[in-house]
Scaffold this active site. Structure first.
Site, PDB file in Angstrom:
ATOM      1  N   GLU A 255      25.433 -12.242  21.632  1.00  0.00           N
ATOM      2  CA  GLU A 255      24.660 -11.098  21.375  1.00  0.00           C
ATOM      3  C   GLU A 255      24.746  -9.811  22.205  1.00  0.00           C
ATOM      4  O   GLU A 255      25.421 -10.229  23.287  1.00  0.00           O
ATOM      5  CB  GLU A 255      22.959 -11.477  21.459  1.00  0.00           C
ATOM      6  CG  GLU A 255      22.228 -12.432  20.709  1.00  0.00           C
ATOM      7  CD  GLU A 255      20.910 -12.979  21.158  1.00  0.00           C
ATOM      8  OE1 GLU A 255      20.179 -11.875  21.542  1.00  0.00           O
ATOM      9  OE2 GLU A 255      20.831 -14.195  21.117  1.00  0.00           O
TER      10      GLU A 255
ATOM     11  N   LYS B 148      24.097  -7.466  25.161  1.00  0.00           N
ATOM     12  CA  LYS B 148      22.814  -7.270  26.120  1.00  0.00           C
ATOM     13  C   LYS B 148      22.507  -5.677  26.154  1.00  0.00           C
ATOM     14  O   LYS B 148      23.213  -4.959  26.620  1.00  0.00           O
ATOM     15  CB  LYS B 148      23.703  -7.669  27.486  1.00  0.00           C
ATOM     16  CG  LYS B 148      22.807  -7.513  28.659  1.00  0.00           C
ATOM     17  CD  LYS B 148      23.246  -8.480  29.986  1.00  0.00           C
ATOM     18  CE  LYS B 148      22.593  -8.076  31.039  1.00  0.00           C
ATOM     19  NZ  LYS B 148      21.240  -7.974  31.091  1.00  0.00           N
TER      20      LYS B 148
ATOM     21  N   ARG C   7      13.643  -6.002  30.093  1.00  0.00           N
ATOM     22  CA  ARG C   7      13.288  -7.108  29.474  1.00  0.00           C
ATOM     23  C   ARG C   7      11.749  -7.736  29.317  1.00  0.00           C
ATOM     24  O   ARG C   7      10.992  -7.281  30.479  1.00  0.00           O
ATOM     25  CB  ARG C   7      14.224  -8.234  30.308  1.00  0.00           C
ATOM     26  CG  ARG C   7      13.791  -9.770  29.817  1.00  0.00           C
ATOM     27  CD  ARG C   7      15.015 -10.040  28.921  1.00  0.00           C
ATOM     28  NE  ARG C   7      14.907 -11.582  28.490  1.00  0.00           N
ATOM     29  CZ  ARG C   7      15.398 -12.576  29.167  1.00  0.00           C
ATOM     30  NH1 ARG C   7      16.347 -12.297  30.341  1.00  0.00           N
ATOM     31  NH2 ARG C   7      15.460 -13.703  28.847  1.00  0.00           N
TER      32      ARG C   7
ATOM     33  N   ARG D 158       9.862  -8.798  33.385  1.00  0.00           N
ATOM     34  CA  ARG D 158      10.522  -9.829  33.758  1.00  0.00           C
ATOM     35  C   ARG D 158      10.013 -10.600  34.976  1.00  0.00           C
ATOM     36  O   ARG D 158      10.308 -11.922  34.946  1.00  0.00           O
ATOM     37  CB  ARG D 158      11.956  -9.461  33.767  1.00  0.00           C
ATOM     38  CG  ARG D 158      12.781 -10.165  34.911  1.00  0.00           C
ATOM     39  CD  ARG D 158      13.925  -8.885  35.205  1.00  0.00           C
ATOM     40  NE  ARG D 158      14.869  -9.769  36.234  1.00  0.00           N
ATOM     41  CZ  ARG D 158      15.868 -10.081  35.769  1.00  0.00           C
ATOM     42  NH1 ARG D 158      16.568 -10.046  34.692  1.00  0.00           N
ATOM     43  NH2 ARG D 158      16.778 -10.967  36.650  1.00  0.00           N
TER      44      ARG D 158
ATOM     45  N   GLU E 266      13.913  -7.401  24.497  1.00  0.00           N
ATOM     46  CA  GLU E 266      14.053  -6.144  25.204  1.00  0.00           C
ATOM     47  C   GLU E 266      13.277  -4.893  24.878  1.00  0.00           C
ATOM     48  O   GLU E 266      13.295  -4.671  23.490  1.00  0.00           O
ATOM     49  CB  GLU E 266      15.743  -5.812  25.157  1.00  0.00           C
ATOM     50  CG  GLU E 266      16.175  -4.718  26.337  1.00  0.00           C
ATOM     51  CD  GLU E 266      16.608  -5.656  27.493  1.00  0.00           C
ATOM     52  OE1 GLU E 266      16.724  -6.805  27.627  1.00  0.00           O
ATOM     53  OE2 GLU E 266      16.900  -5.006  28.538  1.00  0.00           O
TER      54      GLU E 266
ATOM     55  N   LYS F 148      25.721 -13.877  31.189  1.00  0.00           N
ATOM     56  CA  LYS F 148      26.002 -12.630  30.834  1.00  0.00           C
ATOM     57  C   LYS F 148      27.323 -11.897  31.141  1.00  0.00           C
ATOM     58  O   LYS F 148      27.820 -12.321  32.220  1.00  0.00           O
ATOM     59  CB  LYS F 148      24.958 -11.522  31.641  1.00  0.00           C
ATOM     60  CG  LYS F 148      24.830 -11.652  33.017  1.00  0.00           C
ATOM     61  CD  LYS F 148      23.652 -10.883  33.677  1.00  0.00           C
ATOM     62  CE  LYS F 148      23.522 -11.317  35.135  1.00  0.00           C
ATOM     63  NZ  LYS F 148      22.221 -10.639  35.686  1.00  0.00           N
TER      64      LYS F 148
END
Ligand SMILES: [Zn+2]
Ligand SMILES: [Zn+2]
Lengths: 536, 348
Positions: free
Chosen positions: A227, A229, A234, A249, A274, A396
Site C-alpha cells: 500500500e 505510505k 496516523r 499514534r 491516516e 516501511k
C-alpha cells in the site's frame, strides 16, 4: 505539601533536556507522592485536568491590586512571561503561615467554588506559596500548563516504575479517570487491572520496520501486500455505544481537533488509518495539515478551507469482535465489506497495489513523486495486528530521498547536549536577483544527518567564517556547499523561496564544490509535485 | 549647616571621588589613592598607587592581581578602626557581600556618606554580616532592584542540589559559580547540609579557596577537577566558573547536570538561555526587599544608585519620600552577577 512538590517537579521537567532524566524525575514522583495527589499531578501533566474557570484576566486583576503599576510594568518587561512575572512579584506576607494547598484540594475547590469566590480563593493560595508554587498554581488554574509530549512520557515512566509494559497501561488508560486510584492500585499490585469496557479504548498501534533495498531480495512477493505510505498523521478511530474518540499514534486523544471526523463516526468499530487534508479528492501537502493539529477548537473557516479525511488501513474491531488475531488478508476483506456497508463520510480505503515482483514494485515506488506519499508499506499477508514494532510482519519502504547541493548561509547553536556547537544550518539556492545577477534565497534549515566529526568540523568552519551575528545566529561567508537530502518538496506561501522541504538533513559536506556551482532554485522547484504551470 | 554631599563627593570618569580627602572609591582606572570596598574585579582594579581596604580585601587583591599590581602601597583598615584624611573621617563597616567586603563611611564637616559597594542581607558563613550605618546619603547598588527578585533561603537551594544528586547518583553535578565569594559560600552551604565528601574544583577556583582557608574560613576536603577523570567524577559535585559550565569543558564530564548559582536564575528565561538544567538562586547581592529594608534602616533622606536597575529603585524610593539619584557609574556590575557578565556560551 504537595503543590510545592508538584511545582518542583514541573520546574525540573522544564529545565531538563534529557528524556531519561525526565523519566527518572517522573518515576520519583510516582514513588514518593501520596494518593490522590500523585494522580492529580499526573492528570495535570498529561493535559487531562484542564480548568477554565479562572481566566488570565482574573490573575491580572489580582496582581494589579497588590503591586505598583510602574514596577509591575518594568518587571513584566524584564521577565517576558506574564504568569511568571506575577509568580515572582506577588508580595509575600509576613505571618501568612497557612500550609500550602494540596493538589487534590486545588482541583476540588476549583470545581466547587462559584465564580465570584474564585479571586479570593486563588489569592489565598498564592499567599501560602513560594514563587515556584505560585507559577505552577497560576498555570494550573488558567489552563496554561503545557509540558511537551508529557502524556506518552508519563505513561512510559509509569511502566518503568511499575514494571508493567507500556502497552498494557495504554490499553486501560482511557478507561480510568483522575486521580487514577484503581490504576495506581493495579500498578502497585494492590488491585485488579482496571476494566476499560464501555469507554472507547486506545489500542496500541502496529508499527513497521524500515526496509533496505537489499533486504527486499529475500522476500517472496506472493506473501506480501503493498500500500502507499501516506504522509499525514496516523490515527485510530474508535466508536461505539460508549462514545467516540480519535487517537494519535501515541494514544493522545485528538478528537477535539477533528470534529467533522468525529461526526462521521456513526459506527461501532475500531479503525486504523491516516488523517490527511483532502481537497477535491487529492491529498494536500503536510504543511496544510499542520494548521489543523493541536487545536481544541476549530473555527468554521478552517474546517472549510482545510478539510480533513481519513484513509483507512485496517479494521481492529467490528462491534465487540476483536479482529486483531486474524491474518491481514482476512482483516482487509472484513474492512472492505464493512466500508461498503457502513459507507462512512470523509473516509476511504487505502488502495492495495498489485505487483508481480519486487522489481516492478520498486519501479512503481520511484515513479511516485507525489509529496503526499512517503513510500510504500509492505504487510505480510498472514500478519496479525500486534502492538508495537514486531520484526518481519510490516515493513516501511520509503522512497529514496531527494537531494540538492545548497550553500550554507546562517548557523545557530543547538539545544541541550549540542548547545555549545553551531548545529542548526540554514541553507540556500541561487536564483536571478532581477538585476542581471544571482542571489541566494534560503530554502530550509537542517539540524541532523551529520556525524559528530562533521559537526565539529562545521562548528569550527562557522566560527572562522562568520560575517555577522544576530543574537544566537551567525551569518557566514557564502562559500560552503552542503549536500542536503529531504523526503519531499512542497509549495509554501510561508517561505520566501515559495517551497518547503520535508525533513531536510545534511548528507555530506561538499568542500570539493565551489559555491557558484551549487544548485539553483529551479532545480528544486522541479521536484515539487503539482507545480502550477507558468501561465496559471 | 553641614555641606551637601554633592559638594564634596563627585562622580568623575574614574568613579566616585572624595574631593577634600583626595581619594577615589573603587576607581575604574589607575589612580594615585584608592579606597576599595571589596575584591571583585569590577571594584578592585590593578595598578593604583596607594590602596586602602580591609586586610582581607588586600589579600584578595594580591591573590587575584599579583602583589606587584595590587597597589604600590597597601594600607589595611579594620572595621571598627577609623582614620582622618585631610579633614575627612573614614571608617569601614562590614557589607556582608564576600569575605573582606566593607562599606566605606565618610564624614566631612558633619555631613556623612556611606558607600556600600555591593552588599547583601542574607546570612553568609564566609563573611561578617552587613552592619547598617545611619547617614545623610547612602550610596547603593541596584543589581537586583526589581520586585521580581526575592532570593529564597540559600539552604533550600543547597538542598535542591543534594536532592538532585540523590535522584541522579551517576551524573556529575557541575555548578557554575563565581570564583570569589559565591564558590566558598556554596561550599559552606553544602557542608552545613551534610555533604562531607570532597568537592571538586575547576582550576580557576583553587587559588581563592586556598586563600579563604588561610584567612580562617574552613572549607573541608577539596580536590582539583580534571574533566579527564570522568569515572571518578560520577555523582560528584564539581564547582567551576560560570563560563566553563556551558562550555565543552563541562560536556566532557559524565552526563553532567549543569547547575548555575546566581540571583539571575530566578527568571526562567535567564536559566534557559544559558542551558542550565538546575538553576540555583543563590546571590551575594541584596534582593528587592533587602535593598528597600536597608535603605529604610540607614534612614538616609537621599540615596545614590551606582549601577543596576536604578529606574525601578528610584521610583520606589520616591514613593517613600526618599530622594533617589542614578549615578550611572560605568564598569560596575561586571562580576558574576552583573548583566554584562553573562558571556554567551561560546568563548571563541
Ligand atoms: Zn561584588
Ligand atoms: Zn559589583
Amino acid at each position: 505539601m504537595s503543590l510545592p512538590a508538584f511545582a518542583a517537579l514541573l520546574e525540573r521537567l522544564v529545565f531538563t533536556p534529557g528524556r531519561n532524566a525526565k523519566l527518572a524525575l517522573l518515576r520519583d514522583w510516582f514513588a514518593t507522592q501520596p494518593d490522590p495527589d500523585r494522580g492529580v499531578g499526573l492528570a495535570a501533566l498529561t493535559g487531562e485536568l484542564a480548568f477554565t474557570a479562572a481566566k488570565p484576566a482574573l490573575v491580572r486583576d489580582l496582581v494589579a491590586a497588590r503591586t505598583d503599576p510602574v514596577l509591575l510594568a518594568l518587571s513584566h518587561d524584564y521577565v517576558g512571561d506574564f504568569a511568571e512575572t506575577v509568580a515572582l512579584i506577588w508580595p509575600e506576607r509576613e505571618g501568612a503561615n497557612a500550609p500550602p494547598p494540596g493538589l487534590a484540594e486545588v482541583a476540588e475547590a476549583l470545581e466547587l467554588t462559584p465564580k465570584a469566590g474564585l479571586p479570593a480563593l486563588i489569592a489565598g493560595w498564592l499567599d501560602t506559596l513560594d514563587a515556584g508554587g505560585r507559577l505552577a498554581l497560576i498555570k494550573l488554574v488558567t489552563g496554561g500548563l503545557r509540558v511537551g509530549a508529557a502524556a506518552r512520557l508519563a505513561r512510559t515512566a509509569l511502566a518503568e516504575w511499575s514494571g508493567k509494559p507500556v502497552e498494557a497501561i495504554e490499553e486501560v488508560w482511557h478507561g480510568v479517570a483522575p486521580p487514577y486510584l484503581p490504576l495506581f492500585a493495579w500498578l502497585e499490585g494492590r488491585g485488579p487491572r482496571p476494566d476499560p469496557r464501555g469507554a472507547p479504548v486506545f489500542r496500541p498501534l502496529m508499527l513497521a520496520h524500515p526496509l533496505d533495498d537489499a533486504e527486499v531480495a529475500a522476500l517472496d512477493p506472493a506473501e506480501w501486500r503493498a500500500e502507499w505510505k501516506w504522509d499525514g498523521i496516523r490515527v485510530q478511530l474508535a466508536a461505539g455505544p460508549g462514545g467516540r474518540r480519535i487517537w494519535s499514534r501515541g494514544g493522545e486523544d485528538v478528537s477535539a481537533a477533528f470534529p467533522e471526523i468525529l461526526e462521521a463516526m456513526a459506527f461501532h468499530a475500531v479503525l486504523d488509518g491516516e488523517l490527511l487534508v483532502i481537497r477535491d479528492g487529492a491529498v494536500a501537502p503536510f504543511a496544510d495539515l499542520q494548521q489543523r493539529l493541536n487545536r481544541k477548537l476549530v473555527p468554521a473557516r478552517l474546517r472549510r478551507d482545510v478539510p480533513v479525511g481519513v484513509r483507512l488501513y485496517d479494521l481492529l474491531f467490528e462491534g465487540e469482535e476483536d479482529l486483531r488475531p486474524l491474518p491481514f488478508d482476512a482483516r482487509r476483506r472484513r474492512l472492505e465489506a464493512w466500508a461498503a456497508r457502513a459507507r462512512p463520510a470523509r473516509m476511504d480505503l487505502s488502495p492495495q497495489i498489485a505487483f508481480a515482483s519486487f522489481a516492478q514494485l520498486a519501479a512503481i515506488r520511484s515513479g511516485a513523486r507525489a509529496a503526499s506519499i512517503e513510500g510504500l508499506m509492505l504487510k505480510r499477508a498472514d500478519s496479525p495486528y500486534v502492538a508495537g514494532r514486531v520484526k518481519g510482519l510490516w515493513w516501511k519502504w520509503k522512497r529514496d530521498p531527494l537531494s540538492i547541493d545548497a550553500v550554507l548561509m546562517y548557523a545557530q547553536r543547538g539545544h541541550g547536549r549540542r548547545s555549545s556547537f553551531y548545529s542548526d544550518y540554514t541553507f540556500g539556492l541561487w536564483r536571478p536577483d532581477g538585476r542581471g545577477g544571482e542571489e541566494l534565497v534560503p530554502v530550509g534549515k537542517a539540524y541532523s544527518g551529520y556525524t559528530d566529526q562533521e559537526l565539529a568540523w562545521l562548528d569550527r568552519w562557522i566560527r572562522a567564517h562568520t560575517i555577522a551575528r544576530f543574537g544566537p545566529v551567525r551569518e557566514v561567508e557564502k562559500t560552503l556547499v552542503l549536500e542536503v537530502i529531504f523526503d519531499a518538496a512542497q509549495r509554501s506561501t510561508r517561505h520566501k523561496s515559495g517551497v518547503a522541504l520535508r525533513f531536510p538533513r545534511i548528507a555530506r559536506i561538499r568542500t570539493d564544490k565551489p559555491a557558484g556551482e551549487a544548485d539553483r532554485l529551479e532545480n528544486l522547484l522541479a521536484y515539487v509535485e503539482d507545480r502550477p504551470s507558468d501561465d496559471a | 549647616m553641614p555641606p551637601h554631599p554633592e559638594t564634596w563627593l563627585r562622580v568623575t570618569p574614574e568613579g566616585l571621588f572624595c574631593v577634600p580627602g583626595g581619594f577615589h572609591i573603587d576607581p575604574l582606572r589607575p589612580v594615585a589613592r584608592a579606597v576599595i570596598t571589596h575584591g571583585h574585579a569590577d571594584h578592585a582594579r590593578p595598578d593604583h598607587g596607594a590602596v586602602l581596604a580591609t586586610p582581607e580585601t588586600l589579600a584578595v587583591m594580591r591573590t587575584r592581581l599579583g602583589a606587584a599590581r595590587a597597589g604600590a602601597s597597601q594600607q589595611p583598615l579594620r572595621p571598627g578602626e577609623a582614620l582622618t584624611e585631610r579633614g575627612v573621617r573614614l571608617w569601614l563597616r562590614p557589607a556582608g557581600h564576600i569575605l573582606g567586603s566593607a562599606q566605606i563611611c565618610l564624614e566631612w564637616r558633619g555631613s556623612r556618606v556611606v558607600v556600600s559597594g555591593d552588599y547583601k542581607r542574607q546570612p553568609d558563613p564566609t563573611c561578617a554580616p552587613f552592619e547598617p550605618q545611619p547617614c545623610d546619603v547612602f550610596v547603593t547598588e541596584a543589581t537586583f532592584a526589581l520586585p521580581v527578585f526575592r532570593h529564597p533561603p540559600p539552604e533550600r537551594e543547597a538542598a535542591k542540589l543534594l536532592h538532585s544528586l540523590a535522584l541522579f547518583p551517576e551524573r556529575t553535578h557541575v555548578v557554575g559559580c563565581y570564583a570569589l565569594g559565591k564558590c566558598q559560600r556554596l561550599i559552606r552551604l553544602l557542608r552545613a547540609a551534610g555533604w562531607d565528601r570532597p568537592i571538586h574544583l575547576h582550576g580557576a577556583l583553587l587559588g581563592l579557596c586556598r586563600l579563604y582557608e588561610e584567612l580562617g574560613v574552613a572549607l573541608g576536603p577539596l580536590l582539583p577537577a580534571t574533566a579527564a577523570d570522568r569515572a571518578a567524577l560520577r555523582g560528584a559535585i564539581v564547582l567551576a566558573p560560570p563560563s566553563a559550565v556551558a562550555d565543552r569543558w563541562a560536556r566532557r564530564l559524565a552526563e553532567p547536570v549543569v547547575a548555575l548559582a546566581s540571583g539571575w536564575m530566578r527568571v526562567r528565561q535567564r536559566a534557559k538561555s544559558r542551558g542550565v538544567e538546575l538553576p540555583l538562586v543563590v546571590s551575594d547581592h541584596a534582593d528587592w526587599d533587602g535593598l528597600l529594608a536597608t535603605i529604610v534602616e540607614v534612614g538616609a533622606p537621599e540615596v545614590w544608585v551606582t549601577h543596576g536597575r536604578d529606574d525601578a529603585l528610584v521610583h520606589a524610593l520616591g514613593q517613600r519620600g526618599i530622594r533617589g539619584r542614578a549615578l550611572h557609574l560605568v564598569g560596575l556590575g561586571e562580576e558574576d552577577e552583573g548583566p554584562e557578565a553573562a558571556p554567551a556560551a561560546d568563548a571563541a
